[in-house]
Write a protein that holds these residues in place. Structure first.
Motif, PDB file in Angstrom:
ATOM      1  N   HIS A  23      11.196   6.252   1.433  1.00 53.34           N
ATOM      2  CA  HIS A  23      10.023   5.645   2.061  1.00 53.34           C
ATOM      3  C   HIS A  23       9.394   6.623   3.046  1.00 53.34           C
ATOM      4  N   LEU A  27       5.694   8.500   2.398  1.00 54.16           N
ATOM      5  CA  LEU A  27       4.596   8.379   3.364  1.00 54.16           C
ATOM      6  C   LEU A  27       4.215   9.755   3.897  1.00 54.16           C
ATOM      7  N   VAL A  32       2.128   7.691  -0.823  1.00 57.19           N
ATOM      8  CA  VAL A  32       1.781   6.267  -0.751  1.00 57.19           C
ATOM      9  C   VAL A  32       1.280   5.896   0.647  1.00 57.19           C
ATOM     10  N   ARG A  33       0.608   4.772   0.723  1.00 55.93           N
ATOM     11  CA  ARG A  33       0.286   4.143   1.992  1.00 55.93           C
ATOM     12  C   ARG A  33       0.632   2.663   1.876  1.00 55.93           C
ATOM     13  N   GLN A  34       1.058   2.095   2.998  1.00 56.91           N
ATOM     14  CA  GLN A  34       1.467   0.697   2.982  1.00 56.91           C
ATOM     15  C   GLN A  34       0.302  -0.204   3.351  1.00 56.91           C
ATOM     16  N   TYR A  40       2.135  -1.570  -1.566  1.00 57.93           N
ATOM     17  CA  TYR A  40       1.804  -0.161  -1.370  1.00 57.93           C
ATOM     18  C   TYR A  40       0.640   0.287  -2.232  1.00 57.93           C
ATOM     19  N   ASN A  42      -0.638   3.453  -4.233  1.00 61.60           N
ATOM     20  CA  ASN A  42      -0.184   4.721  -4.794  1.00 61.60           C
ATOM     21  C   ASN A  42      -1.309   5.733  -4.709  1.00 61.60           C
ATOM     22  N   GLY A 148      11.169  -0.041   1.539  1.00 58.41           N
ATOM     23  CA  GLY A 148      10.023   0.753   1.100  1.00 58.41           C
ATOM     24  C   GLY A 148       9.791   0.574  -0.384  1.00 58.41           C
ATOM     25  N   ILE A 149       9.636   1.707  -1.070  1.00 58.77           N
ATOM     26  CA  ILE A 149       9.262   1.685  -2.485  1.00 58.77           C
ATOM     27  C   ILE A 149      10.393   1.152  -3.365  1.00 58.77           C
ATOM     28  N   THR A 152       9.616  -3.632  -3.625  1.00 61.91           N
ATOM     29  CA  THR A 152       8.272  -4.044  -3.222  1.00 61.91           C
ATOM     30  C   THR A 152       7.979  -5.437  -3.797  1.00 61.91           C
TER      31      THR A 152
END
Ligand SMILES: Nc1ncnc2c1ncn2[C@@H]1O[C@H](COP(=O)(O)OP(=O)(O)OP(=O)(O)O)[C@@H](O)[C@H]1O
Ligand SMILES: [Mg+2]
Ligand SMILES: [Zn+2]
Length: 564
Positions: A23, A27, A32-34, A40, A42, A148-149, A152
């Motif tokens: 994660h 970032l 990625v951004r949350q 998220y 991509n 994190g990823i 999800t």
């Protein structure tokens, strides 16, 4: 691709909100951004990685004769009601109503929908077997979208389903999937194991998980190096190491001993100066039908999930319930003279023990299982590091792992309620025999990062890196540096190699840092100084080794490294 034209928003600092290494790095390296918890966006580099993973998956699915389809992510409730999962599944399912007030849900998996399709379309044994798959978005309101990823609430899944006439056909398709999965995860550069697993909410009899070892994993697996036994600890069988018996317990006679205010195994064993090994931990459980006692050795822990598979839904009794049901305080309950049903761990079957006397302030010494109480015997303890393998008796190791894929034999669990039948050679109607097989592409990417990183950043396995090579000109304004860089770029591209060229007008230090962070396996560093000797540097991201090579040998050298 030119770095200057790509959107790769790398960050200097570790983002505070991220825990898992994958994660943090996704970032930081601009993958990625949350958007919100478990959701998220991509960015371009992540899409490139996912595309490569999906290409591998599609190739291997095609190789076993699977055909790609695509099913909606939005489902009518009725089909889920027919299999009972509409009510069985709790808060993990996103439910909604359409404008006509009809219940709908967002698909968290597609067994129901694919079985509906099979029920409509498959008529005869002549059309079997079939393997259908999709790579589709799933929605799950995960309880802990924290990793994190890795976990999800909206994620891609490759899910495939097999339809057969009989168990033999299912076995064949199951094995084909297991083999395809091995090839997929190998090509993705993961270190993984295929382990026995609990079919859980999928139902069915046999299931295996594919597990990537990593401290970030939420699962744990028991592995035997010697015979290859491997299982999720939710069902792993193990033999607790036989401890040397030091006391004269063989001669103990059955008697109550006073243990005032000593309740836990630790307290009583300390008080009596005897190892926890000589104790039976008696735990009152509230089952679906009745309360019962779960018994494990004093040095062992009860595995509730293992017990659940034997006894159905259950929970530990509350303190007040113990008093109500057994008429004795927690801390003094035991199996002897108890009318309750007992499920006992197999490690207790031999030996002589101490447990609660069902009398406040007393424990009972000299208990011989099978003599002083009867029980159903099962493996219900938590398998621990160093326990013996139940197959070959060598030492088990317990490792954390990330589940990257799984395969289930479903049998007729979905075909029966949804009436998915076919006509056999004699014209007789039979339910389709099904299997279900899942892989999470984004979880593969995150697991690959968990297994392949250092303090500078990501180290992509070559099969799924966003690019094969990054060319780093130290000074793009230097005409000779620029000329050589661009010639490499064109040359590599023409060979079908994915190349990123850092054409930005920034300090070399920044280029190096970014290159290490985003993790492309090979770097070619083109600098004015080396060029004076007619050389460039080739750096391996994994080993950090740099090799100076003559300009006209660089491409060949690189080619042999990345096996064009
Ligand atoms: N929340 C998620 N985020 C990302 N990938 C997921 C998620 N849940 C499952 N996957 C991926 O989809 C595959 C198949 O889904 P399946 O329903 O079998 O997983 P699961 O058993 O629910 O996984 P877990 O035990 O981790 O919750 C998993 O092996 C995993 O790779
Ligand atoms: Mg899950
Ligand atoms: Zn073994």
């Amino acid at each position: 691709m030119l770095f200057s034209k790509m959107f790769i928003p790398t960050l200097r600092e570790n983002p505070a909100e991220a825990e898992a290494v994958s994660h943090v790095l996704m970032l930081r390296a601009g993958y990625v951004r949350q958007l919100a918890a478990g959701l998220y966006i991509n960015l371009p580099l992540a899409i490139m990685v996912l595309d490569r993973i999906n290409v591998i998956i599609r190739e291997e699915m095609k190789a076993i004769g699977a055909q790609e389809i695509s099913m909606p992510a939005l489902h009518p409730a009725e089909i889920w009601q027919k299999t009972g999962r509409w009510t069985e599944i709790g808060d993990e399912m996103f439910r909604l109503k359409d404008r006509g007030e009809r219940d709908m849900c967002l698909g968290m998996t597609h067994e129901e929908i694919i079985t509906w399709l099979a029920a409509m379309e498959i008529r005869s044994y002549r059309e079997l077997p079939q393997i259908w798959y999709q790579i589709q978005t799933k929605f799950r309101d995960e309880a802990r979208p924290k990793s994190g990823i890795l976990r999800t609430r909206e994620f891609l899944m490759k899910d495939s389903y097999s339809f057969d006439r009989n168990e033999d056909g299912l076995e064949e398709n199951y094995q084909k999937h297991a083999d395809a999965y091995k090839r997929i995860f190998e090509r993705c550069g993961l270190k993984f194991y295929q382990v026995d697993s609990d079919p859980g909410m999928m139902g069915g009899a046999t299931a295996h998980e594919f597990m990537a070892l990593s401290p970030a994993g939420e699962d744990s697996v028991a592995l035997c190096e010697k015979c290859g036994y491997s299982a999720n600890t939710e069902l792993a069988l193990s033999v607790p190491i036989p401890q040397p018996r030091i006391s004269d317990e063989e001669n103990w006679k059955l008697e109550d001993i006073s243990t005032p205010e000593k309740r836990t195994v630790a307290e009583v064993s300390g008080f009596l100066g005897l190892s926890p090994l000589y104790f039976i931990k008696s735990l009152l459980m509230i089952g679906e039908k009745e309360p019962f006692l779960a018994l494990v050795r004093g040095d062992q822990e009860l595995h509730e999930k293992k017990l659940q598979r034997i006894a159905g839904e259950l929970r530990p009794a509350l303190k007040e319930e113990i008093k109500d049901i057994l008429g004795v305080e927690a801390g003094f309950i035991g199996p002897v003279d108890s009318k309750l049903k007992k499920i006992a761990d197999i490690s207790l079957r031999t030996g002589t023990y101490i447990s609660g006397a069902n009398k406040k302030g007393f424990h009972k010494k000299g208990i011989r299982p099978d003599v002083h109480f009867q029980a159903d015997w099962h493996d219900i303890h938590v398998a621990k590091q160093g326990d013996n393998c139940h197959k070959c008796s060598s030492s088990l190791s317990i490792e954390n792992a990330i589940e990257i894929g799984n395969i289930f034999k479903l049998g007729t669990k979905y075909s029966k309620p949804l009436n998915a039948v076919y006509l056999d050679e004699k014209g007789k109607e039979k339910p389709l025999i099904m299997g279900s097989y899942g892989i999470g592409p984004a979880r593969i990417a995150a697991a690959a990062i968990e297994q392949n990183n250092d303090r500078d950043g990501i180290i992509w396995p070559s099969g799924i890196a966003p690019f094969d090579v990054e060319i780093i000109p130290l000074d793009f304004n230097d005409t000779e540096v620029k000329r050589i860089t661009e010639s490499f770029y064109e040359n590599l591209k023409s060979q079908g190699i994915e190349v990123l060229m850092d054409d930005r007008d920034v300090r070399p230090g920044i280029k190096f840092k970014d290159a290490d962070l985003i993790g492309i396996p090979w770097q070619i560093i083109v600098g004015g100084k080396s060029l004076k000797e007619d050389k460039v540097e080739i750096k391996s991201r994994r080993t950090q080794n740099t090799e100076k090579v003559p300009v006209d040998e660089a491409i060949i050298k690189l080619g042999s490294n990345i096996k064009i």
